[in-house]
Design an enzyme around this catalytic site. Structure first.
Site, mmCIF file in Angstrom:
data_model
loop_
_atom_site.group_PDB
_atom_site.id
_atom_site.type_symbol
_atom_site.label_atom_id
_atom_site.label_comp_id
_atom_site.label_asym_id
_atom_site.label_seq_id
_atom_site.Cartn_x
_atom_site.Cartn_y
_atom_site.Cartn_z
ATOM 1 N N TYR A 144 0.843 -1.206 0.000
ATOM 2 C CA TYR A 144 0.000 0.000 0.000
ATOM 3 C C TYR A 144 0.879 1.259 0.000
ATOM 4 O O TYR A 144 0.743 2.118 -0.866
ATOM 5 C CB TYR A 144 -0.891 -0.041 1.241
ATOM 6 C CG TYR A 144 -1.877 1.107 1.336
ATOM 7 C CD1 TYR A 144 -2.998 1.149 0.506
ATOM 8 C CD2 TYR A 144 -1.708 2.133 2.266
ATOM 9 C CE1 TYR A 144 -3.924 2.190 0.610
ATOM 10 C CE2 TYR A 144 -2.626 3.168 2.370
ATOM 11 C CZ TYR A 144 -3.736 3.197 1.542
ATOM 12 O OH TYR A 144 -4.648 4.231 1.643
ATOM 13 N N ARG A 185 -10.528 -0.824 10.529
ATOM 14 C CA ARG A 185 -10.041 0.523 10.838
ATOM 15 C C ARG A 185 -10.561 0.900 12.222
ATOM 16 O O ARG A 185 -11.653 0.493 12.627
ATOM 17 C CB ARG A 185 -10.481 1.512 9.764
ATOM 18 C CG ARG A 185 -9.586 1.347 8.540
ATOM 19 C CD ARG A 185 -9.764 2.446 7.545
ATOM 20 N NE ARG A 185 -10.736 2.083 6.534
ATOM 21 C CZ ARG A 185 -10.937 2.817 5.429
ATOM 22 N NH1 ARG A 185 -10.263 3.920 5.233
ATOM 23 N NH2 ARG A 185 -11.833 2.438 4.532
ATOM 24 N N VAL A 186 -9.760 1.695 12.924
ATOM 25 C CA VAL A 186 -9.981 1.782 14.365
ATOM 26 C C VAL A 186 -11.343 2.388 14.732
ATOM 27 O O VAL A 186 -12.016 1.881 15.636
ATOM 28 C CB VAL A 186 -8.791 2.501 15.042
ATOM 29 C CG1 VAL A 186 -8.650 3.933 14.608
ATOM 30 C CG2 VAL A 186 -8.906 2.403 16.536
ATOM 31 N N ASN A 189 -14.020 -0.191 13.940
ATOM 32 C CA ASN A 189 -13.792 -1.310 14.870
ATOM 33 C C ASN A 189 -14.377 -1.028 16.242
ATOM 34 O O ASN A 189 -15.139 -1.827 16.781
ATOM 35 C CB ASN A 189 -12.281 -1.464 15.073
ATOM 36 C CG ASN A 189 -11.783 -2.781 14.561
ATOM 37 O OD1 ASN A 189 -12.471 -3.459 13.821
ATOM 38 N ND2 ASN A 189 -10.569 -3.136 14.953
ATOM 39 N N ARG A 276 0.587 9.988 14.336
ATOM 40 C CA ARG A 276 0.190 10.472 13.022
ATOM 41 C C ARG A 276 -0.613 11.748 13.208
ATOM 42 O O ARG A 276 -1.623 11.749 13.906
ATOM 43 C CB ARG A 276 -0.716 9.417 12.406
ATOM 44 C CG ARG A 276 -0.697 9.062 10.968
ATOM 45 C CD ARG A 276 0.435 9.361 10.125
ATOM 46 N NE ARG A 276 1.253 8.257 9.694
ATOM 47 C CZ ARG A 276 0.786 7.144 9.152
ATOM 48 N NH1 ARG A 276 -0.487 6.965 8.978
ATOM 49 N NH2 ARG A 276 1.614 6.224 8.753
HETATM 50 N N1 LIG Z 1 -10.425 6.601 4.375
HETATM 51 C C1 LIG Z 1 -9.216 6.985 4.739
HETATM 52 O O1 LIG Z 1 -8.985 7.256 5.916
HETATM 53 C C2 LIG Z 1 -8.114 7.126 3.726
HETATM 54 C C3 LIG Z 1 -6.863 7.565 4.178
HETATM 55 C C4 LIG Z 1 -5.831 7.704 3.243
HETATM 56 C C5 LIG Z 1 -6.056 7.456 1.920
HETATM 57 N N2 LIG Z 1 -7.274 7.037 1.501
HETATM 58 C C6 LIG Z 1 -7.443 6.731 0.072
HETATM 59 O O2 LIG Z 1 -8.704 7.170 -0.388
HETATM 60 C C7 LIG Z 1 -9.207 6.245 -1.354
HETATM 61 C C8 LIG Z 1 -10.597 5.781 -0.933
HETATM 62 O O3 LIG Z 1 -10.509 5.151 0.332
HETATM 63 P P1 LIG Z 1 -11.804 4.613 1.106
HETATM 64 O O4 LIG Z 1 -11.577 4.821 2.544
HETATM 65 O O5 LIG Z 1 -13.012 5.146 0.488
HETATM 66 O O6 LIG Z 1 -11.643 3.046 0.838
HETATM 67 P P2 LIG Z 1 -12.676 1.992 0.260
HETATM 68 O O7 LIG Z 1 -12.020 0.672 0.353
HETATM 69 O O8 LIG Z 1 -14.004 2.164 0.916
HETATM 70 O O9 LIG Z 1 -12.826 2.444 -1.240
HETATM 71 C C9 LIG Z 1 -11.973 2.036 -2.263
HETATM 72 C C10 LIG Z 1 -12.826 1.713 -3.476
HETATM 73 O O10 LIG Z 1 -11.970 1.339 -4.561
HETATM 74 C C11 LIG Z 1 -12.498 0.170 -5.176
HETATM 75 N N3 LIG Z 1 -11.387 -0.553 -5.822
HETATM 76 C C12 LIG Z 1 -10.362 -1.207 -5.217
HETATM 77 N N4 LIG Z 1 -9.541 -1.721 -6.140
HETATM 78 C C13 LIG Z 1 -10.055 -1.377 -7.352
HETATM 79 C C14 LIG Z 1 -9.657 -1.626 -8.686
HETATM 80 N N5 LIG Z 1 -8.542 -2.334 -8.967
HETATM 81 N N6 LIG Z 1 -10.424 -1.148 -9.690
HETATM 82 C C15 LIG Z 1 -11.558 -0.436 -9.430
HETATM 83 N N7 LIG Z 1 -11.978 -0.172 -8.173
HETATM 84 C C16 LIG Z 1 -11.223 -0.634 -7.154
HETATM 85 C C17 LIG Z 1 -13.154 -0.595 -4.048
HETATM 86 O O11 LIG Z 1 -14.101 -1.548 -4.478
HETATM 87 C C18 LIG Z 1 -13.783 0.549 -3.244
HETATM 88 O O12 LIG Z 1 -15.062 0.872 -3.709
HETATM 89 C C19 LIG Z 1 -8.197 5.109 -1.449
HETATM 90 O O13 LIG Z 1 -7.365 5.333 -2.565
HETATM 91 C C20 LIG Z 1 -7.406 5.229 -0.180
HETATM 92 O O14 LIG Z 1 -6.090 4.766 -0.340
HETATM 93 C C21 LIG Z 1 -8.312 6.848 2.377
#
Ligand SMILES: NC(=O)c1ccc[n+]([C@@H]2O[C@H](COP(=O)([O-])OP(=O)(O)OC[C@H]3O[C@@H](n4cnc5c(N)ncnc54)[C@H](O)[C@@H]3O)[C@@H](O)[C@H]2O)c1
Length: 314
Positions: A144, A185-186, A189, A276
């Site tokens: 990641y 996620r915390v 959770n 963080r």
């Molecule tokens: N939520 C957070 O706290 C947080 C923190 C840092 C970064 N991010 C970033 O924000 C973005 C969204 O995170 P989130 O919390 O909504 O996570 P999430 O897992 O709910 O959403 C990710 C989405 O991407 C889709 N996905 C995964 N792999 C895929 C692929 N190969 N092709 C098409 N779709 C795909 C999943 O089905 C899901 O709908 C991510 O890129 C994540 O790294 C989120």
């Protein structure tokens, strides 16, 4: 009004972003492979003719016509991104190459959802964007962290080499309704455990800190970043600088939920960062943004969501 592509649009953040963009009158194309996303997150949009859903994996090229791209596709929680680590790196790296290729062809502005994980286990606190991070390249979180770092590299190379209009945001922990209840996620959770009356799992001594941003604040800054001056590429930290220890978070959740859950201590997982907290001076200066929703209010709304979500099938 724009044609906007949101990859990962059926996920936690993506679905809130789709809601916001459709409500502003944009035509939204949501692309998702439903690895962690769910149709339930976007069911309110399915009958709206400004919204279109496409099942597609971003590791494969995509040929559509759009003006803006928000690239969010990637599992975000350790349980999910460690499930198939090779696919996680592919999603970040091949996904970025495919979406940047699309942006190059359509001359679309493109925003990358990067992460505070690019700082690894930081030696600088709080983390400004100028800090290069301390990341283990061969650990269980590397698929990641390094995938996201490489995606940032690709964004900046496309900007230098092909003059693309790029926007890179580094998201710190965000929470709110539509988080996956079982993603470890915390915040989710603690809330799910408390609602089920189970013990609340604390890793280590619970003194490690995180800062939590409510989803509405995050979506606001996504949109501001996309609309920012073309020479502002980021990377820019976005998150809530209010820091809480895991013990403090558990106490707040227990107070909101009530019940009889106790704290259960378990060993800290490998490479778990101790602290963080974002330095958001750049976001304040360039985007006039800072989070508005206090943790108590955000937690209250999230508890409400899970109270009803837990009664329905996923
Ligand atoms: N939520 C957070 O706290 C947080 C923190 C840092 C970064 N991010 C970033 O924000 C973005 C969204 O995170 P989130 O919390 O909504 O996570 P999430 O897992 O709910 O959403 C990710 C989405 O991407 C889709 N996905 C995964 N792999 C895929 C692929 N190969 N092709 C098409 N779709 C795909 C999943 O089905 C899901 O709908 C991510 O890129 C994540 O790294 C989120």
């Amino acid at each position: 009004m724009k044609k906007v592509l949101v990859t990962g649009g059926a996920g936690f953040l993506g679905s809130h972003l789709c809601d916001r963009l459709v409500s502003e009158g944009h035509d939204v194309l949501c692309v998702d492979n439903f690895f962690t996303g769910s149709k339930r997150n976007i069911e309110q949009l399915l009958s709206n003719n400004r919204f279109e859903l496409m099942r597609h994996d971003v590791t494969f090229p995509l040929y559509v016509e759009v003006n803006q791209i928000y690239n969010l596709a990637c599992p975000a929680s350790p349980v999910h991104y460690q499930h198939d680590p090779v696919q996680t790196t592919k999603t970040s790296v091949h996904g970025a190459i495919n979406m940047l290729g699309l942006a190059k062809r359509t001359r679309a502005r493109i925003l990358q959802a990067s992460t505070s994980e690019v700082y690894g286990d930081p030696e600088v606190h709080p983390q400004p964007e100028s800090y290069w991070g301390k990341v283990n390249p061969v650990g269980i979180r590397s698929c990641y962290d390094e995938g996201k770092r490489c995606a940032e590299t690709l964004f900046f190379d496309y900007w230098r080499q092909h003059q693309l209009e790029i926007k890179v945001v580094r998201i710190f922990n965000t929470y709110g309704p539509r988080m996956h209840p079982n993603d470890g996620r915390v915040v989710s959770n603690f809330i799910v455990q408390a609602l089920k009356g189970e013990d609340i799992t604390i890793y280590g001594d619970g003194q490690q800190t995180r800062s939590f941003c409510y989803v509405d604040d995050l979506i606001e800054v996504f949109v501001r970043m996309m609309g920012s001056e073309s020479d502002f590429t980021g990377p820019v930290n976005i998150g809530n600088p209010t820091e809480l220890t895991m013990l403090e978070l558990a106490e707040r959740v227990l107070k909101l939920v009530g019940g009889k859950s106790k704290l259960a201590f378990k060993p800290l997982p490998a490479d778990d960062p101790k602290q963080r907290r974002p330095d958001i001076s750049l976001a304040k200066e360039k985007l006039g943004w800072e989070p508005k929703v206090p943790v108590e209010e955000g937690l209250r709304r999230t508890v409400e969501y899970f109270r009803s979500a837990l009664t329905q099938p996923l």
